[in-house]
Design an enzyme around this catalytic site. Structure first.
Site, PDB file in Angstrom:
ATOM      1  CE  LYS A 289       3.881   1.449   3.651  1.00  0.00           C
ATOM      2  NZ  LYS A 289       2.608   1.204   4.283  1.00  0.00           N
TER       3      LYS A 289
ATOM      4  CB  CYS B 131       6.555   0.235   8.351  1.00  0.00           C
ATOM      5  SG  CYS B 131       6.455  -1.425   7.685  1.00  0.00           S
TER       6      CYS B 131
ATOM      7  CB  THR C 199       0.256  -1.226   6.898  1.00  0.00           C
ATOM      8  OG1 THR C 199       1.002  -2.006   7.717  1.00  0.00           O
ATOM      9  CG2 THR C 199       0.193  -0.014   7.909  1.00  0.00           C
TER      10      THR C 199
ATOM     11  CB  THR D 265      -0.922   0.042   1.141  1.00  0.00           C
ATOM     12  OG1 THR D 265      -0.206   0.051   2.472  1.00  0.00           O
ATOM     13  CG2 THR D 265      -1.941  -1.181   1.134  1.00  0.00           C
ATOM     14  N   PRO D 266       1.436   1.654  -0.939  1.00  0.00           N
ATOM     15  CG  PRO D 266       2.113   1.624  -3.401  1.00  0.00           C
ATOM     16  CD  PRO D 266       1.300   0.937  -2.462  1.00  0.00           C
ATOM     17  CB  THR D 267       3.291   7.394   0.020  1.00  0.00           C
ATOM     18  OG1 THR D 267       3.645   6.638   1.429  1.00  0.00           O
ATOM     19  CG2 THR D 267       3.005   8.776   0.191  1.00  0.00           C
TER      20      THR D 267
ATOM     21  CG  LEU E 142      -1.974   3.553   9.879  1.00  0.00           C
ATOM     22  CD1 LEU E 142      -3.169   4.540   9.569  1.00  0.00           C
ATOM     23  CD2 LEU E 142      -0.780   3.394   9.056  1.00  0.00           C
TER      24      LEU E 142
END
Length: 454
Positions: A259, A256, A112, A72-74, A201
């Site tokens: 991000k 992690c 995440t 789930t990349p930025t 998070l």
């Protein structure tokens, strides 16, 4: 998944991916990632109850529980670019599950994700035209690279979030029963979906916050003559605080922390919580400051110029016992020293040159097309002594244990004088190095050349 297979031999586990090359590597003797202990676990289980396949539809139909474990990349463009997480891959997984499933499933978010992602996944799954029922759970992972196997075998906690309905509670109980094969029941926490999603998070944000907090104090230590290691020890002995994540360094990296904090910042902004967003964004700003501060110290201590000077970059992975270079602090130091026209020799026991350049291009935008002199300016050494031979300075940027054991007398003899060491991880014996003849500068440590009353 390999640990579930190891600890639950009666449960069939299959990892699927679209990338045949990756699956082939998982089915070979040479795994595609470096993680201590993982090859032994895979070797024990593969072919018994652990399998790797590209036959996604078949394995979805065969499964009772499906874990969504995708990146789930930025986001790099569009709304929320640079902060918001792109959950495209999660949605694509949900659509595939809805399309090919022929029976009811429990679908587990392992990735995440931003809080309330499960709502989007549920809506996609509910649109199936076969009348199937899907229960969505959140089961975030709290392992750390380099100690992942140990973390999974003896976790501090396992977190499972689900809908607080009879069906949701039953699904959560099913997943609890899997982990209960080796995790004590009182260490398996069950919450609602949104608490579970947000907990991951927040956990990473708080850990990163501690790193940035002590790194901010390291700058004050260097200015006043205090020693950050002594402060960390004194503060960490307070039971209310604890000693973990109080080691000052050149900064945090990895896939992690940054991000997830940026994601948290964006979530706060989205809900109009601007003060909360600014608070957490400061953790990132402090980390950026620490990396830049290290680079600037290298230049300033070396007579304000490193142009044409050979500098040994010892370590490129973001931490020891991994080959992961995502957001590694070493990359930013290399970028800064490249701009100063230094000649860099990089040594890392697990990082490949290709991985180095891939991340440099993705994160810093530096590549062979826009920087034609890149190969001439950066050499990757296969031997640590080769990297340090004739160097003007050594920068310790990853805390690999082997760096502590080198023959630094031999290294010193072959270096240009004055010979500098910049310890970005505070792992070396600074007093001994100074006895040899090195000029040593370390994070948060008083410089004996600047203070006469230490």
């Amino acid at each position: 998944m390999a640990i579930i297979a190891k600890m639950c031999p009666k449960i069939r586990v299959c990892v699927v991916d679209l990338n045949k090359s990756q699956i082939d590597k998982w089915n070979s003797e040479t795994l595609p990632i470096y993680e201590p202990g993982l090859p032994e676990v895979v070797k024990e289980c593969v072919g018994r109850n652990l399998f790797f396949s590209t036959n996604i539809a078949e394995e979805i139909n065969r499964a009772d529980i499906i874990f969504i474990s995708v990146n789930t990349p930025t986001k790099t463009q569009g709304i929320g670019a640079g902060r918001a997480a792109n959950i495209k891959n999660c949605e694509l997984c949900a659509r595939t599950i809805a399309e090919v499933s022929t029976s009811n499933k429990i679908v587990v978010e392992k990735s995440t994700v931003p809080v309330r992602t499960a709502q989007a996944v549920a809506r996609v799954l509910q649109c199936n035209d076969k009348g199937l029922s899907f229960q969505i759970l959140s089961n975030p992972e709290f392992l750390a690279e380099g100690t992942a196997i140990k973390d999974l075998l003896a976790p501090d906690r396992v977190l499972i979030g689900g809908q607080q309905t009879p069906e949701g509670l039953k699904a959560a109980a099913t997943l609890v029963s899997v982990y209960a094969n080796w995790v004590p029941r009182d260490q398996i926490l069950t919450t609602n979906l949104w608490s579970s999603e947000l907990s991951k998070l927040v956990a990473n944000a708080v850990l990163a916050q501690r790193v940035s907090s002590i790194n901010s104090i390291s700058a004050l230590c260097e200015a006043t003559g205090a020693d950050v290691s002594e402060i960390s020890r004194a503060v960490g002995m307070d039971a209310r605080i604890g000693k973990k994540f109080l080691n000052s360094s050149v900064g945090f990296g990895g896939s992690c922390f940054q991000k997830d904090i940026l994601n948290l910042v964006y979530l706060c902004e989205t809900y109009g919580l601007d003060e909360c967003a600014a608070y957490w964004n400061q953790v990132i700003l402090m980390n950026d400051y620490q990396k830049k501060r290290f680079s600037e110290k290298v230049v300033s201590k070396m007579f304000n110029t490193v142009t044409g000077k050979k500098i040994a970059i010892m370590g490129y992975a973001f931490k020891k016992d991994t080959g992961d270079v995502r957001e590694t602090p070493a990359m930013f130091v290399v970028r800064d020293l490249l701009q100063e026209q230094a000649k860099l020799f990089v040594y890392d026991p697990e990082v490949t040159r290709d991985d180095m350049w891939t991340e440099m291009n993705y994160t810093c935008g530096i590549n062979h097309e826009n920087t034609p002199t890149l190969d001439a300016a950066v050499t990757t050494a296969t031997d640590p002594y080769e990297a340090m031979d004739g160097a003007h300075a050594i920068c310790i940027l990853t805390e690999w244990d082997e760096f502590k054991d080198y023959d630094y007398t031999k290294v010193y003899e072959k270096m240009c004088k004055p010979a500098f060491i910049f310890d970005g991880r505070n792992i070396l014996d600074h007093a001994k190095l100074r006895e040899i003849g090195f000029e040593v500068h370390a994070i948060g440590k008083p410089d004996p050349l600047a203070f006469t009353d230490l």
